[in-house]
Design a protein around this motif. Sequence first.
Motif, PDB file in Angstrom:
ATOM      1  N   PHE A  60       7.115 154.574  50.894  1.00 38.63           N
ATOM      2  CA  PHE A  60       5.834 154.737  50.217  1.00 38.63           C
ATOM      3  C   PHE A  60       4.880 153.646  50.670  1.00 38.63           C
ATOM      4  N   VAL A  61       3.599 153.895  50.444  1.00 35.23           N
ATOM      5  CA  VAL A  61       2.545 152.919  50.708  1.00 35.23           C
ATOM      6  C   VAL A  61       1.573 152.967  49.545  1.00 35.23           C
ATOM      7  N   LEU A  62       0.878 151.879  49.327  1.00 35.67           N
ATOM      8  CA  LEU A  62      -0.160 151.860  48.300  1.00 35.67           C
ATOM      9  C   LEU A  62      -1.377 152.642  48.777  1.00 35.67           C
ATOM     10  N   THR A  63      -1.986 153.372  47.873  1.00 38.60           N
ATOM     11  CA  THR A  63      -3.258 154.025  48.166  1.00 38.60           C
ATOM     12  C   THR A  63      -4.350 152.951  48.096  1.00 38.60           C
ATOM     13  N   PRO A  64      -5.568 153.254  48.543  1.00 33.37           N
ATOM     14  CA  PRO A  64      -6.653 152.280  48.362  1.00 33.37           C
ATOM     15  C   PRO A  64      -6.818 151.864  46.900  1.00 33.37           C
ATOM     16  N   ASN A  65      -6.686 152.817  45.983  1.00 33.47           N
ATOM     17  CA  ASN A  65      -6.765 152.513  44.553  1.00 33.47           C
ATOM     18  C   ASN A  65      -5.613 151.596  44.132  1.00 33.47           C
ATOM     19  N   GLY A  66      -4.413 151.870  44.645  1.00 32.95           N
ATOM     20  CA  GLY A  66      -3.246 151.033  44.343  1.00 32.95           C
ATOM     21  C   GLY A  66      -3.413 149.625  44.883  1.00 32.95           C
ATOM     22  N   LYS A  67      -3.972 149.497  46.086  1.00 33.72           N
ATOM     23  CA  LYS A  67      -4.220 148.167  46.671  1.00 33.72           C
ATOM     24  C   LYS A  67      -5.234 147.384  45.844  1.00 33.72           C
ATOM     25  N   LYS A  68      -6.300 148.066  45.460  1.00 36.26           N
ATOM     26  CA  LYS A  68      -7.344 147.413  44.663  1.00 36.26           C
ATOM     27  C   LYS A  68      -6.780 146.924  43.334  1.00 36.26           C
ATOM     28  N   LEU A  69      -6.011 147.786  42.654  1.00 41.51           N
ATOM     29  CA  LEU A  69      -5.420 147.397  41.384  1.00 41.51           C
ATOM     30  C   LEU A  69      -4.380 146.297  41.586  1.00 41.51           C
ATOM     31  N   GLY A  70      -3.565 146.420  42.623  1.00 37.95           N
ATOM     32  CA  GLY A  70      -2.559 145.396  42.902  1.00 37.95           C
ATOM     33  C   GLY A  70      -3.185 144.030  43.104  1.00 37.95           C
ATOM     34  N   LYS A  71      -4.252 143.994  43.869  1.00 35.89           N
ATOM     35  CA  LYS A  71      -4.957 142.731  44.109  1.00 35.89           C
ATOM     36  C   LYS A  71      -5.474 142.151  42.795  1.00 35.89           C
ATOM     37  N   ARG A  72      -6.024 143.007  41.960  1.00 29.12           N
ATOM     38  CA  ARG A  72      -6.565 142.551  40.679  1.00 29.12           C
ATOM     39  C   ARG A  72      -5.461 142.071  39.737  1.00 29.12           C
ATOM     40  N   LEU A  73      -4.313 142.734  39.766  1.00 24.85           N
ATOM     41  CA  LEU A  73      -3.188 142.334  38.911  1.00 24.85           C
ATOM     42  C   LEU A  73      -2.613 140.992  39.355  1.00 24.85           C
ATOM     43  N   VAL A  74      -2.521 140.778  40.656  1.00 25.05           N
ATOM     44  CA  VAL A  74      -2.046 139.479  41.164  1.00 25.05           C
ATOM     45  C   VAL A  74      -3.030 138.385  40.775  1.00 25.05           C
ATOM     46  N   TYR A  75      -4.327 138.669  40.907  1.00 30.00           N
ATOM     47  CA  TYR A  75      -5.346 137.714  40.487  1.00 30.00           C
ATOM     48  C   TYR A  75      -5.189 137.371  39.011  1.00 30.00           C
ATOM     49  N   ARG A  76      -5.001 138.399  38.175  1.00 26.77           N
ATOM     50  CA  ARG A  76      -4.847 138.170  36.738  1.00 26.77           C
ATOM     51  C   ARG A  76      -3.659 137.263  36.460  1.00 26.77           C
ATOM     52  N   HIS A  77      -2.541 137.546  37.109  1.00 27.63           N
ATOM     53  CA  HIS A  77      -1.331 136.755  36.895  1.00 27.63           C
ATOM     54  C   HIS A  77      -1.554 135.299  37.320  1.00 27.63           C
ATOM     55  N   GLU A  78      -2.103 135.104  38.515  1.00 25.11           N
ATOM     56  CA  GLU A  78      -2.335 133.745  39.022  1.00 25.11           C
ATOM     57  C   GLU A  78      -3.347 132.999  38.159  1.00 25.11           C
ATOM     58  N   LEU A  79      -4.381 133.688  37.716  1.00 21.92           N
ATOM     59  CA  LEU A  79      -5.399 133.073  36.862  1.00 21.92           C
ATOM     60  C   LEU A  79      -4.781 132.613  35.544  1.00 21.92           C
ATOM     61  N   LEU A  80      -3.962 133.458  34.941  1.00 20.73           N
ATOM     62  CA  LEU A  80      -3.331 133.079  33.674  1.00 20.73           C
ATOM     63  C   LEU A  80      -2.374 131.911  33.866  1.00 20.73           C
ATOM     64  N   GLU A  81      -1.658 131.875  34.982  1.00 17.34           N
ATOM     65  CA  GLU A  81      -0.798 130.720  35.268  1.00 17.34           C
ATOM     66  C   GLU A  81      -1.640 129.449  35.357  1.00 17.34           C
ATOM     67  N   GLU A  82      -2.758 129.532  36.070  1.00 12.29           N
ATOM     68  CA  GLU A  82      -3.643 128.378  36.219  1.00 12.29           C
ATOM     69  C   GLU A  82      -4.203 127.950  34.868  1.00 12.29           C
ATOM     70  N   PHE A  83      -4.618 128.899  34.067  1.00 17.54           N
ATOM     71  CA  PHE A  83      -5.153 128.614  32.738  1.00 17.54           C
ATOM     72  C   PHE A  83      -4.117 127.881  31.882  1.00 17.54           C
ATOM     73  N   LEU A  84      -2.896 128.369  31.877  1.00 14.99           N
ATOM     74  CA  LEU A  84      -1.860 127.723  31.070  1.00 14.99           C
ATOM     75  C   LEU A  84      -1.550 126.313  31.586  1.00 14.99           C
ATOM     76  N   LYS A  85      -1.634 126.117  32.890  1.00 13.78           N
ATOM     77  CA  LYS A  85      -1.468 124.758  33.439  1.00 13.78           C
ATOM     78  C   LYS A  85      -2.592 123.852  32.945  1.00 13.78           C
ATOM     79  N   VAL A  86      -3.825 124.350  33.018  1.00 14.06           N
ATOM     80  CA  VAL A  86      -4.989 123.563  32.615  1.00 14.06           C
ATOM     81  C   VAL A  86      -4.883 123.133  31.151  1.00 14.06           C
ATOM     82  N   ILE A  87      -4.430 124.041  30.299  1.00 15.14           N
ATOM     83  CA  ILE A  87      -4.383 123.696  28.872  1.00 15.14           C
ATOM     84  C   ILE A  87      -3.110 122.950  28.486  1.00 15.14           C
TER      85      ILE A  87
END
Length: 144
Positions: A60-87
Amino acid sequence: MPTPSMEDYIERIYQLINEKGYARVSDIAEALEVHPSSVTKMVQKLDKGKYVVYEKYRGFVLTPNGKKLGKRLVYRHELLEEFLKVIGVDPENIYEDVEGIEHHLSWNAIDRIGDLVQYFDENTERVDGLRKVQKKNEEEQEQS
Protein backbone atom coordinates in the motif's frame (compact mmCIF):
# COMPACT_ATOMS: atom_id res chain seq x y z
CA MET A 1 -13.15 11.87 9.98
CA PRO A 2 -10.65 9.22 10.94
CA THR A 3 -10.96 7.56 14.34
CA PRO A 4 -8.14 7.87 16.90
CA SER A 5 -7.01 4.36 15.97
CA MET A 6 -6.95 5.26 12.28
CA GLU A 7 -4.93 8.36 13.12
CA ASP A 8 -2.36 6.24 14.97
CA TYR A 9 -1.94 4.02 11.93
CA ILE A 10 -1.73 6.91 9.47
CA GLU A 11 0.82 8.67 11.68
CA ARG A 12 2.99 5.57 11.95
CA ILE A 13 2.71 4.73 8.24
CA TYR A 14 3.75 8.28 7.39
CA GLN A 15 6.74 8.08 9.74
CA LEU A 16 7.87 4.71 8.37
CA ILE A 17 7.64 5.88 4.77
CA ASN A 18 9.68 8.97 5.63
CA GLU A 19 12.28 6.93 7.52
CA LYS A 20 12.58 3.89 5.25
CA GLY A 21 10.85 4.80 2.02
CA TYR A 22 8.16 2.18 2.62
CA ALA A 23 5.91 0.77 5.33
CA ARG A 24 5.27 -2.96 5.66
CA VAL A 25 2.51 -4.61 7.64
CA SER A 26 5.11 -6.22 9.91
CA ASP A 27 6.78 -2.85 10.61
CA ILE A 28 3.46 -1.25 11.54
CA ALA A 29 2.45 -4.22 13.69
CA GLU A 30 5.73 -4.04 15.59
CA ALA A 31 5.57 -0.26 16.04
CA LEU A 32 1.97 -0.26 17.27
CA GLU A 33 2.30 -3.55 19.16
CA VAL A 34 -0.60 -5.20 17.36
CA HIS A 35 -1.01 -8.37 15.31
CA PRO A 36 -0.30 -8.21 11.58
CA SER A 37 -3.89 -9.29 10.88
CA SER A 38 -5.10 -6.17 12.73
CA VAL A 39 -2.85 -4.03 10.54
CA THR A 40 -4.22 -5.63 7.39
CA LYS A 41 -7.80 -4.95 8.51
CA MET A 42 -6.99 -1.34 9.34
CA VAL A 43 -5.16 -0.78 6.05
CA GLN A 44 -8.27 -2.04 4.26
CA LYS A 45 -10.36 0.49 6.24
CA LEU A 46 -7.88 3.24 5.40
CA ASP A 47 -8.16 2.26 1.73
CA LYS A 48 -11.95 2.67 1.91
CA GLY A 49 -11.43 6.02 3.64
CA LYS A 50 -9.16 7.17 0.81
CA TYR A 51 -6.07 7.50 3.04
CA VAL A 52 -4.11 4.65 1.44
CA VAL A 53 -4.22 2.69 -1.79
CA TYR A 54 -4.11 -1.00 -0.88
CA GLU A 55 -3.52 -3.88 -3.26
CA LYS A 56 -3.72 -7.36 -1.81
CA TYR A 57 -0.28 -9.05 -1.76
CA ARG A 58 1.35 -5.93 -3.20
CA GLY A 59 1.26 -3.52 -0.30
CA PHE A 60 0.00 0.00 0.00
CA VAL A 61 0.92 3.66 -0.34
CA LEU A 62 -0.50 6.80 1.21
CA THR A 63 -2.81 8.86 -0.95
CA PRO A 64 -2.17 12.63 -1.16
CA ASN A 65 -4.87 13.03 1.50
CA GLY A 66 -3.19 10.35 3.65
CA LYS A 67 0.20 12.08 3.30
CA LYS A 68 -1.26 15.45 4.24
CA LEU A 69 -3.00 14.01 7.30
CA GLY A 70 0.06 11.96 8.26
CA LYS A 71 2.25 15.04 8.16
CA ARG A 72 -0.24 16.94 10.31
CA LEU A 73 -0.52 14.08 12.82
CA VAL A 74 3.27 13.86 13.19
CA TYR A 75 3.38 17.63 13.68
CA ARG A 76 0.68 17.38 16.36
CA HIS A 77 2.56 14.65 18.19
CA GLU A 78 5.91 16.48 18.06
CA LEU A 79 4.30 19.77 19.09
CA LEU A 80 2.64 18.19 22.11
CA GLU A 81 5.93 16.56 23.12
CA GLU A 82 7.63 19.96 22.89
CA PHE A 83 4.83 21.62 24.85
CA LEU A 84 5.08 19.08 27.67
CA LYS A 85 8.86 19.58 27.78
CA VAL A 86 8.42 23.36 27.97
CA ILE A 87 5.98 23.13 30.87
CA GLY A 88 8.30 20.81 32.76
CA VAL A 89 6.68 17.38 32.48
CA ASP A 90 9.11 14.64 33.50
CA PRO A 91 10.71 13.19 30.34
CA GLU A 92 9.76 9.62 31.22
CA ASN A 93 6.07 10.62 31.16
CA ILE A 94 5.98 12.64 27.96
CA TYR A 95 5.35 9.92 25.36
CA GLU A 96 2.50 8.29 27.28
CA ASP A 97 0.98 11.67 28.12
CA VAL A 98 1.02 12.71 24.47
CA GLU A 99 -0.55 9.41 23.46
CA GLY A 100 -3.24 10.02 26.06
CA ILE A 101 -4.18 13.54 24.97
CA GLU A 102 -3.41 13.93 21.28
CA HIS A 103 -6.74 12.57 20.02
CA HIS A 104 -8.80 14.64 22.43
CA LEU A 105 -7.76 18.12 21.37
CA SER A 106 -9.25 20.14 18.55
CA TRP A 107 -7.00 21.45 15.82
CA ASN A 108 -7.78 24.91 17.17
CA ALA A 109 -6.33 23.88 20.55
CA ILE A 110 -3.29 22.41 18.77
CA ASP A 111 -2.76 25.69 16.94
CA ARG A 112 -2.96 27.67 20.22
CA ILE A 113 -0.47 25.29 21.86
CA GLY A 114 1.77 25.90 18.84
CA ASP A 115 1.50 29.64 19.49
CA LEU A 116 2.43 29.11 23.13
CA VAL A 117 5.43 26.90 22.31
CA GLN A 118 6.59 29.52 19.80
CA TYR A 119 6.19 32.23 22.47
CA PHE A 120 8.31 30.28 24.92
CA ASP A 121 10.92 29.55 22.21
CA GLU A 122 11.19 33.28 21.51
CA ASN A 123 11.10 34.30 25.20
CA THR A 124 13.38 31.87 27.04
CA GLU A 125 13.36 34.08 30.12
CA ARG A 126 9.69 33.12 30.49
CA VAL A 127 10.69 29.44 30.59
CA ASP A 128 13.21 30.28 33.30
CA GLY A 129 10.47 32.07 35.25
CA LEU A 130 8.19 29.06 34.88
CA ARG A 131 10.94 26.75 36.19
CA LYS A 132 11.38 28.99 39.25
CA VAL A 133 7.66 28.84 40.01
CA GLN A 134 7.67 25.06 39.57
CA LYS A 135 10.67 24.64 41.86
CA LYS A 136 9.07 26.86 44.51
CA ASN A 137 5.82 24.88 44.34
CA GLU A 138 7.69 21.57 44.62
CA GLU A 139 9.59 22.81 47.67
CA GLU A 140 6.35 23.96 49.29
CA GLN A 141 4.74 20.58 48.63
CA GLU A 142 7.70 18.77 50.19
CA GLN A 143 7.44 20.92 53.33
CA SER A 144 3.74 20.28 53.84
